[in-house]
Design a protein around this motif. Sequence first.
Motif, mmCIF file in Angstrom:
data_model
loop_
_atom_site.group_PDB
_atom_site.id
_atom_site.type_symbol
_atom_site.label_atom_id
_atom_site.label_comp_id
_atom_site.label_asym_id
_atom_site.label_seq_id
_atom_site.Cartn_x
_atom_site.Cartn_y
_atom_site.Cartn_z
ATOM 1 N N ARG A 147 -25.723 13.314 -6.972
ATOM 2 C CA ARG A 147 -26.220 11.813 -6.823
ATOM 3 C C ARG A 147 -26.067 11.566 -5.558
ATOM 4 O O ARG A 147 -24.690 10.423 -5.628
ATOM 5 C CB ARG A 147 -26.424 11.199 -8.024
ATOM 6 C CG ARG A 147 -27.477 12.391 -9.557
ATOM 7 C CD ARG A 147 -26.294 10.741 -9.799
ATOM 8 N NE ARG A 147 -26.690 11.227 -12.059
ATOM 9 C CZ ARG A 147 -26.471 10.716 -12.670
ATOM 10 N NH1 ARG A 147 -25.877 9.848 -12.506
ATOM 11 N NH2 ARG A 147 -26.881 11.159 -14.046
ATOM 12 N N PRO A 148 -26.182 12.247 -4.452
ATOM 13 C CA PRO A 148 -25.130 11.328 -2.915
ATOM 14 C C PRO A 148 -25.679 9.689 -2.031
ATOM 15 O O PRO A 148 -24.899 9.849 -1.809
ATOM 16 C CB PRO A 148 -25.623 12.632 -2.251
ATOM 17 C CG PRO A 148 -26.959 12.768 -3.021
ATOM 18 C CD PRO A 148 -27.334 13.402 -4.042
ATOM 19 N N GLY A 149 -26.818 9.796 -2.813
ATOM 20 C CA GLY A 149 -27.562 8.670 -2.380
ATOM 21 C C GLY A 149 -27.503 8.354 -1.058
ATOM 22 O O GLY A 149 -28.258 9.497 -0.406
ATOM 23 N N LEU A 150 -27.505 7.059 0.334
ATOM 24 C CA LEU A 150 -27.145 6.922 1.463
ATOM 25 C C LEU A 150 -26.179 8.615 1.781
ATOM 26 O O LEU A 150 -25.330 8.693 1.839
ATOM 27 C CB LEU A 150 -26.984 6.106 2.036
ATOM 28 C CG LEU A 150 -27.117 6.049 3.917
ATOM 29 C CD1 LEU A 150 -28.593 6.009 3.623
ATOM 30 C CD2 LEU A 150 -26.288 4.593 3.817
ATOM 31 N N MET A 151 -27.184 9.521 2.796
ATOM 32 C CA MET A 151 -26.349 10.546 3.513
ATOM 33 C C MET A 151 -26.543 10.549 5.311
ATOM 34 O O MET A 151 -28.169 9.950 5.754
ATOM 35 C CB MET A 151 -27.208 11.614 3.369
ATOM 36 C CG MET A 151 -26.176 12.274 1.636
ATOM 37 S SD MET A 151 -27.347 13.536 0.706
ATOM 38 C CE MET A 151 -28.999 12.820 0.351
ATOM 39 N N THR A 152 -25.755 10.685 6.072
ATOM 40 C CA THR A 152 -26.359 10.665 7.301
ATOM 41 C C THR A 152 -25.718 12.212 7.560
ATOM 42 O O THR A 152 -25.930 13.104 7.175
ATOM 43 C CB THR A 152 -25.505 10.048 8.053
ATOM 44 O OG1 THR A 152 -23.660 10.370 7.612
ATOM 45 C CG2 THR A 152 -25.037 8.532 7.820
ATOM 46 N N PRO A 153 -27.148 12.556 8.876
ATOM 47 C CA PRO A 153 -27.297 14.000 9.248
ATOM 48 C C PRO A 153 -26.075 14.761 9.607
ATOM 49 O O PRO A 153 -24.695 14.164 10.697
ATOM 50 C CB PRO A 153 -28.230 14.143 10.108
ATOM 51 C CG PRO A 153 -28.516 12.798 11.166
ATOM 52 C CD PRO A 153 -27.828 12.097 9.646
ATOM 53 N N LYS A 154 -26.121 16.362 10.522
ATOM 54 C CA LYS A 154 -24.887 16.788 10.957
ATOM 55 C C LYS A 154 -25.929 17.459 11.850
ATOM 56 O O LYS A 154 -27.150 16.830 12.346
ATOM 57 C CB LYS A 154 -25.158 18.381 10.254
ATOM 58 C CG LYS A 154 -23.712 18.506 9.276
ATOM 59 C CD LYS A 154 -23.924 19.536 8.822
ATOM 60 C CE LYS A 154 -23.521 20.848 9.014
ATOM 61 N NZ LYS A 154 -21.747 20.397 9.938
ATOM 62 N N ARG A 155 -24.779 17.321 13.235
ATOM 63 C CA ARG A 155 -25.621 17.368 14.342
ATOM 64 C C ARG A 155 -25.842 18.512 14.736
ATOM 65 O O ARG A 155 -25.705 19.668 13.890
ATOM 66 C CB ARG A 155 -23.758 17.526 15.334
ATOM 67 C CG ARG A 155 -24.229 17.294 16.456
ATOM 68 C CD ARG A 155 -22.928 17.750 17.921
ATOM 69 N NE ARG A 155 -22.130 16.433 17.713
ATOM 70 C CZ ARG A 155 -22.187 15.443 18.235
ATOM 71 N NH1 ARG A 155 -23.054 15.497 19.466
ATOM 72 N NH2 ARG A 155 -21.299 14.450 18.076
ATOM 73 N N GLY A 156 -27.142 18.172 15.054
ATOM 74 C CA GLY A 156 -28.018 19.724 15.628
ATOM 75 C C GLY A 156 -29.373 19.921 14.758
ATOM 76 O O GLY A 156 -29.867 20.707 14.578
ATOM 77 N N GLN A 157 -29.055 18.573 13.675
ATOM 78 C CA GLN A 157 -30.632 18.685 12.669
ATOM 79 C C GLN A 157 -31.768 18.357 13.547
ATOM 80 O O GLN A 157 -31.406 18.110 14.137
ATOM 81 C CB GLN A 157 -30.168 17.640 11.695
ATOM 82 C CG GLN A 157 -29.262 18.039 10.488
ATOM 83 C CD GLN A 157 -29.816 17.863 9.023
ATOM 84 O OE1 GLN A 157 -28.193 17.048 9.178
ATOM 85 N NE2 GLN A 157 -30.600 17.501 9.142
ATOM 86 N N LYS A 158 -32.619 18.381 12.951
ATOM 87 C CA LYS A 158 -33.997 18.802 13.755
ATOM 88 C C LYS A 158 -34.744 17.967 12.626
ATOM 89 O O LYS A 158 -36.014 18.210 13.211
ATOM 90 C CB LYS A 158 -34.450 20.185 13.496
ATOM 91 C CG LYS A 158 -34.009 20.828 14.853
ATOM 92 C CD LYS A 158 -33.829 22.039 15.095
ATOM 93 C CE LYS A 158 -33.523 23.950 15.566
ATOM 94 N NZ LYS A 158 -33.492 24.650 15.958
ATOM 95 N N HIS A 159 -34.883 18.815 11.460
ATOM 96 C CA HIS A 159 -35.825 17.848 10.724
ATOM 97 C C HIS A 159 -35.725 16.407 10.230
ATOM 98 O O HIS A 159 -34.995 16.189 8.791
ATOM 99 C CB HIS A 159 -35.760 18.801 9.245
ATOM 100 C CG HIS A 159 -36.253 20.449 9.282
ATOM 101 N ND1 HIS A 159 -37.781 19.908 10.151
ATOM 102 C CD2 HIS A 159 -35.767 21.212 9.923
ATOM 103 C CE1 HIS A 159 -37.743 21.174 10.521
ATOM 104 N NE2 HIS A 159 -37.095 22.160 9.975
#
Length: 214
Positions: A147-159
């Motif tokens: 149940r992670p809630g707000l998440m920030t992306p990893k470097r290099g994500q495209k989607h």
Amino acid sequence: MRVIVTGATGMVGEGVLLECLDSPDVDKVLAVSRKPVNQAHPKLEQLQIPDFQHLGDVEAQLTGYDGCFYCAGVSSIGMSEADYTKISYDTPVAFASALARLNSNLVFTYVTGAHTDENSKRMWARVKGRAESSLAKLPMKGVYNFRPGLMTPKRGQKHLKTSYKIALVFAPLIKLFFPALTLAEVGQAMIKCVKTGAPKQVLEIPDIRELARS
């Protein structure tokens, strides 16, 4: 370890996939999706399946795995409960049931959301809560509901959707009021679930962060 990742054409699944490809603990990743994943890596294999509830003659390609990180899903906005149930309950439960039959020592992680509760008045939380309960009963080595809630992306994500890219501009401010995780932390915690297990089946934000750092 050998793992399956679903939803890699979406933000959460792509972030988890990239963390698996970076991890020295992961030897092979099978990205299972309905359309091709726009990534290439020596560890990565892909398998396109039109319907996760009907695996047919691809079952042999889903054997020999230690874990499955189920990150596929959609927003409930504008959906009926029946349609959302098909995607967020019927499909993951059917897919997990098949994997349990094909892999006797599998660990399964399912991405739900903060405030998931099968008795909730909110439709999405109710459906996801039912999925959590059904998955927990499957005969696997381990089942963990994230149940992670707000998440920030990893470097290099495209989607990343445009709306999310805009929201990221305000991420430092948002984090002051809402707890957040990085997708690297989510992926690391999932890998730990396969490698060493976790102290509880339902993992909230603090649990995921602590497991990722352990």
